[in-house]
Motif scaffolding. Structure first.
Motif, PDB file in Angstrom:
ATOM      1  N   CYS A  62       8.714  -2.240   0.570  1.00  0.00           N
ATOM      2  CA  CYS A  62       9.786  -1.132   0.697  1.00  0.00           C
ATOM      3  C   CYS A  62       9.315   0.037   1.513  1.00  0.00           C
ATOM      4  CB  CYS A  62      10.187  -0.307  -0.632  1.00  0.00           C
ATOM      5  SG  CYS A  62       8.831   0.090  -1.483  1.00  0.00           S
ATOM      6  N   TYR A  63       9.893   0.878   2.152  1.00  0.00           N
ATOM      7  CA  TYR A  63       9.709   2.040   2.782  1.00  0.00           C
ATOM      8  C   TYR A  63       8.676   1.871   4.035  1.00  0.00           C
ATOM      9  CZ  TYR A  63      12.309   3.910  -0.927  1.00  0.00           C
ATOM     10  OH  TYR A  63      13.505   4.169  -1.825  1.00  0.00           O
ATOM     11  N   GLY A  64       8.953   1.087   5.183  1.00  0.00           N
ATOM     12  CA  GLY A  64       8.110   0.969   5.965  1.00  0.00           C
ATOM     13  C   GLY A  64       8.851   0.596   7.428  1.00  0.00           C
ATOM     14  N   ASP A  65       7.968   0.181   8.575  1.00  0.00           N
ATOM     15  CA  ASP A  65       8.527  -0.201   9.602  1.00  0.00           C
ATOM     16  C   ASP A  65       8.334  -1.658   9.734  1.00  0.00           C
ATOM     17  OD1 ASP A  65       8.976  -0.677  12.168  1.00  0.00           O
ATOM     18  OD2 ASP A  65       7.563   0.553  13.049  1.00  0.00           O
ATOM     19  N   TYR A 107       2.383   8.723   7.965  1.00  0.00           N
ATOM     20  CA  TYR A 107       1.118   7.795   8.355  1.00  0.00           C
ATOM     21  C   TYR A 107       1.174   6.345   7.663  1.00  0.00           C
ATOM     22  CZ  TYR A 107       0.385  11.840  10.999  1.00  0.00           C
ATOM     23  OH  TYR A 107       0.616  12.848  12.079  1.00  0.00           O
ATOM     24  N   ASP A 108       0.124   5.742   7.825  1.00  0.00           N
ATOM     25  CA  ASP A 108      -0.200   4.459   6.873  1.00  0.00           C
ATOM     26  C   ASP A 108      -0.821   4.837   5.743  1.00  0.00           C
ATOM     27  OD1 ASP A 108       0.836   3.117   8.997  1.00  0.00           O
ATOM     28  OD2 ASP A 108      -0.834   2.287   9.882  1.00  0.00           O
ATOM     29  N   ALA A 160       3.805  -2.314   3.767  1.00  0.00           N
ATOM     30  CA  ALA A 160       4.400  -1.143   4.518  1.00  0.00           C
ATOM     31  C   ALA A 160       3.395  -0.280   5.125  1.00  0.00           C
ATOM     32  CB  ALA A 160       5.715  -0.721   3.869  1.00  0.00           C
ATOM     33  N   THR A 161       2.519   0.194   4.330  1.00  0.00           N
ATOM     34  CA  THR A 161       1.803   1.410   4.749  1.00  0.00           C
ATOM     35  C   THR A 161       0.602   0.892   5.858  1.00  0.00           C
ATOM     36  OG1 THR A 161      -0.126   0.970   3.061  1.00  0.00           O
ATOM     37  CG2 THR A 161       1.599   2.264   2.669  1.00  0.00           C
ATOM     38  N   THR A 162       0.343  -0.462   5.655  1.00  0.00           N
ATOM     39  CA  THR A 162      -0.683  -0.947   6.508  1.00  0.00           C
ATOM     40  C   THR A 162      -0.341  -2.430   7.201  1.00  0.00           C
ATOM     41  OG1 THR A 162      -1.930  -1.336   4.797  1.00  0.00           O
ATOM     42  CG2 THR A 162      -2.706   0.392   5.958  1.00  0.00           C
ATOM     43  N   PRO A 163       0.939  -2.245   7.967  1.00  0.00           N
ATOM     44  CA  PRO A 163       1.234  -3.298   8.504  1.00  0.00           C
ATOM     45  C   PRO A 163       0.394  -4.486   9.193  1.00  0.00           C
ATOM     46  CG  PRO A 163       2.146  -1.670   9.562  1.00  0.00           C
ATOM     47  CD  PRO A 163       1.432  -0.847   8.464  1.00  0.00           C
ATOM     48  N   ASP A 164      -0.681  -3.581   9.781  1.00  0.00           N
ATOM     49  CA  ASP A 164      -1.642  -4.599  10.348  1.00  0.00           C
ATOM     50  C   ASP A 164      -2.623  -5.522   9.725  1.00  0.00           C
ATOM     51  OD1 ASP A 164      -0.735  -3.487  12.464  1.00  0.00           O
ATOM     52  OD2 ASP A 164      -2.506  -1.962  12.681  1.00  0.00           O
TER      53      ASP A 164
END
Lengths: 337, 353
Positions: B227-230, A94-95, B196-200
């Protein structure tokens, strides 16, 4: 309204076990739980399970979870230990600043029994056992399908798989079905009805009370409406991350006879006092329309608790238990059997 | 004008130059771990002076190990740092520690809690930089954890939201970078894996970087590591950031996300991850050459930096070294192929017409 102090599980490992298991297993992606651990590793997990049950009993929680210490891959665990699933690269969970191994399903999702075995072991220590399982929609969302070939079929297969696992559970008081993906990656038209049917499939596999618990925001209205079609005893709402929209959903569409209220933040070290917890539950009671009388409210953390350091994790369990204890002592509310 | 040429060694063997470097962390020598155990043991007579000497030795050793591998720009392997958030939180007023939390598998960190307004106290990295620059024969890069990650990977008990905490921290990071630049640093890498965890939140990171980059001279190269994200959720927005180079993990999923970056012209320098930081097998030179060629699908050679996906501190040390050595050899081979005209460069710079 009976207030039941509980949690959605996924606990942090005790600090000494973090070290022991890290030394025994290693740090790389192929070192994580596979389902056939060496006896010395299994024995550490047995001790951890007993400890985690004791921590909940000492705190005075009404429902006790197994703790999910073996879930290296968090909610993806039931798949990453499955014989017909390969684990790919580590991917973001998840985020969050957490990662798990991408479960790549390359064969039929046959019965595993992994979850039931852990619950059997935990049942030796408690009569208030609550099972925790990933919801089928979330589990499908976390996985990669290399076998079924079609989203609809994959979701149905995961639901059938989970139902088979739940069917094998020992007697439990309740089952928390965790469905964060319903919020974070909402199903589209048509898919929302299938997500609800999938939860129904899992819920139908047990006689225990089933809570479909959502977190990290509020459900879209339509997704919420469909979720209410599933034959579950309660829906869980995250009042830490979004209380307004969750109350709106309940006021607008109603909810089940019981409800789970995520009123303690599973991801922040700031410990809510029992008074704060009760204020939040009372706020919820005042915010929903009058005629609604709930059988039970599961008073819980919004998320699993592995995000926290052990000291704050334990304080949160104590606060949850104390909040509901205060209620039982101080008020003469109806308590349903 | 690119500030990249200052890092090209005088004796560089090829006409083309693919800048080779690392992201930052490197496995600690076992003796340093043992020294740390003694340092943390109250009963032991291993005190501050002994610990200083041990970390100096380790920093010198790993800096030289990076040079021996042939890297163009080196770091000290972050020998003095325990973890990328802890190390800084320990030096910033307003933080407290409660114990380790899980990142993945059995990898944990002492995630700190912000319990009060954050304030600059002691210097974070100037001593580290000065020591490394002194022992190194090659230019030195300084990795520094970015304010968004320092905010996101802490428990926020004190601020209304992570955004206001991020901006307060950005001012502290800016203060530290100015001190580093005064000390001579010319290559700063801001690590923002939390993006990367909270791209918004890419706009918050952008605003924080504006605060950081303000008043930093243009000849100072600033990189941003994610790293490690969309990546599709943060690209092409990344191109608006006031940085020279974007350092990305892509080998881990075998360049599955490469397409994201070919859709819009990549206007920054690309520091491409060409070896996996979490697989304990050394990739072959041929494999790494193939990975480097993936980078040439995104940028021309003069914009390409070659590095591992991420910090390599969790690998066995001989594996980490093997990866560095092969990475450099592969880069030099690809440069030679480019010199010889044997390579098609899909992302070649547009012709002057």
């Amino acid at each position: 309204m009976q207030r039941i102090a509980t949690t959605p599980g996924l606990f942090p490992l005790p600090d000494d076990a973090k070290e022991t298991l890290s030394d025994l297993k290693g740090h790389q992606k192929h070192d994580l739980v596979s389902g056939d651990e060496a006896p010395e590793i299994e024995s550490v997990y047995d001790d951890v399970r007993e400890d985690l049950v004791a921590v909940q009993q000492d705190a005075g929680l009404d429902r006790v979870v197994e703790g999910q210490a073996r879930w290296d891959d968090m909610l993806a665990h039931p798949l990453t230990v499955h014989e017909n699933v390969e684990t790919g690269g580590i991917v973001r969970y998840y985020d969050n600043n957490n990662f798990y191994r991408d479960p790549i399903v390359h064969g039929d999702l046959t019965f595993s029994g992994d979850l039931a075995a852990d619950l059997e072991a935990a049942a030796e220590y408690t009569d208030d056992l609550q099972a925790v399982v990933p919801g089928p929609y979330s589990l499908a969302d976390l996985a990669t399908d290399d076998h079924y070939g079609d989203d609809e079929e994959f979701l149905a297969a995961i639901a059938e798989f989970l139902a088979g696992e739940v069917e094998a559970f020992p007697a439990v008081e309740s089952v928390f079905v965790l469905e964060p993906s319903l919020v974070t990656n909402p199903p589209s038209d048509g898919e929302d009805a299938r997500a609800s049917e999938a939860i129904d499939t899992v819920a139908s596999a047990t006689d225990a009370d089933v809570v479909a618990h959502t977190y990290w925001g509020a459900l879209e209205e339509k997704v919420h409406a469909h979720l209410l079609d599933a034959d579950v005893d309660a829906v869980g709402y995250d009042f830490v991350s979004n209380h307004e929209d969750n109350v709106y959903n309940i006021a607008e569409y109603g909810t089940k006879d019981s409800v789970a209220l995520g009123v303690v933040d599973g991801q922040n070290t700031l410990v809510e006092s029992p008074e704060t917890i009760n204020e939040r539950v009372d706020w919820f009671r005042d915010a929903v329309p009058d005629p609604v009388e709930f059988d039970a409210a599961y008073v819980t953390a919004n998320t699993g608790l592995f995000y926290l350091p052990v000291n704050r994790f334990e304080e949160k369990l104590q606060a949850l238990a104390a909040a509901t204890d205060d209620r039982a002592d101080g008020e003469t509310e109806e308590v349903t059997a | 004008m690119s500030n990249r040429d200052q890092f090209r060694p005088e004796d560089h063997p090829n006409d083309h130059f693919l800048l080779t470097t690392v992201v930052g962390s490197y496995p600690k020598p076992k003796w340093l771990d043992r020294a740390k155990d003694r340092y943390e043991d109250d009963e032991s007579d291993f005190g501050d002076d002994e610990w200083q000497e041990a970390t100096d030795d380790a920093a010198r050793l790993i800096t030289k190990e990076h040079e021996r591998a042939g890297l163009d720009v080196v770091v000290d392997g972050e020998m003095r740092r325990n973890e990328m958030v802890e190390f800084f939180a320990d030096r910033i007023d307003g933080y407290e520690f409660n114990g380790p939390v899980k990142v993945w598998g059995h990898n944990y960190f002492d995630k700190p809690s912000v319990v009060d307004d954050v304030e600059y106290d002691e210097s974070w990295l100037v001593d580290e930089y000065e020591f490394t620059a002194d022992v190194a024969d090659r230019p030195v890069k300084v990795p520094i954890t970015g304010p968004y990650t320092l905010a996101s990977w802490s428990f926020n008990e004190a601020y209304d939201d992570d955004e206001s905490l991020t901006y307060d921290l950005a001012d502290l990071v800016n203060e530290e970078i100015e001190k580093l630049v005064d000390a001579g640093a010319r290559y700063i890498q801001i690590d923002e894996p939390a993006l990367a965890t909270t791209p918004d939140d890419h706009a918050i990171v952008g605003e924080a970087l504006e605060r950081i980059a303000a008043d930093i001279p243009h000849d100072v190269r600033i990189g941003l590591h994610v790293c490690y994200g969309d990546y599709s959720r943060i690209y092409p927005e990344l191109l608006d950031y006031p940085v020279d180079e974007l350092d990305l993990e892509l080998a881990n999923d075998d360049y599955e996300q490469l397409d994201v970056f070919t859709e819009h012209t990549f206007t920054k320098d690309l520091a491409l991850g060409v070896v996996d930081a979490h697989v304990a097998d050394v990739e072959s030179v041929e494999q790494i050459e193939a990975n480097i060629r993936k980078g040439l699908e995104v940028v021309p050679p003069e914009q390409l930096t070659v590095s591992p996906d991420c910090g390599v501190k969790l690998l066995p040390r001989d594996v980490a070294y093997g990866k560095m050595e092969n990475l450099v050899e592969a880069a030099r081979n690809v440069e030679a192929d480019l010199d010889a005209g044997d390579l098609d460069v899909p992302a070649a710079a547009p012709a002057n017409d």
